[in-house]
Design a protein around this motif. Sequence first.
Motif: not given
Length: 250
Positions: A65, A67, A92, A94, A130, A133-134
């Motif tokens: 992840i 951000v 990923k 975000y 974010p 949410r991830a």
Amino acid sequence: MIITETPKLELEIVNQQLAKAEGIELVKWGLATFGDRMVMSTSFGIQAAVMLHLVTEIVPDIPVIWVDTGYLPAETYRFAEQLTEKLQLNLKVYQSSLSPARMEALYGKLWEKNDVEAFNLYDRIRKVEPMQRALKELNATAWLAGLRSDQTKHRQTLQKVDLQEDIYKIYPILNWHSRDIYNYLTTHDLPYHPFFDLGYVSVGDWHSSRPLTADDSNERDTRFNGIKQECGIHLPSTPEEEESLNSSSL
């Protein structure tokens, strides 16, 4: 490895068992315990290559992840591309539901207000929401993070395995020092962020990061104009923060 139920861990016992565990052992333990519901985070900061390499050597396809605040230096975006390609990351990305332009129209340039409340609002909008949410969208029950105890007062209180709200946090390099970081990078021929050569020891957004100076007592003094040490991603949220993050105004 597919694990459908979140294990209930006795953290005191787990940390006693893992007291002497090295970073790689902690990653392997996390994989065996949480399987495909374990994720990791990165900021593509100065020493990001250490955790990214350490973890993906054991779990190559782990969701990573990132951000992206929309305010990162151009060098960070290029560094992220370099590491993503080199390590074949399952990245990923975000971002806040508010674009930078919309946020500035509604709240102004929060970083210019130079007070902790403005920085906290900025961080909730651009980073914390974010990230939360991830974690929900990726169905994560465990989160690998590259925090080190010598970075902030809060991080001095952490254990190798902790619980942040309902997510288990695993810190493989919690007890590492700068020499350990340097040795790992050189041993594995990994790059620093290019701002390292400019005197940065920590780098985030372009407007709230600067090089280390002789007057700084801690590397985190170079972030957020020295008025706060944590962006909030690695802190438990208060009920008020939860409400603001879920508000339709963000």
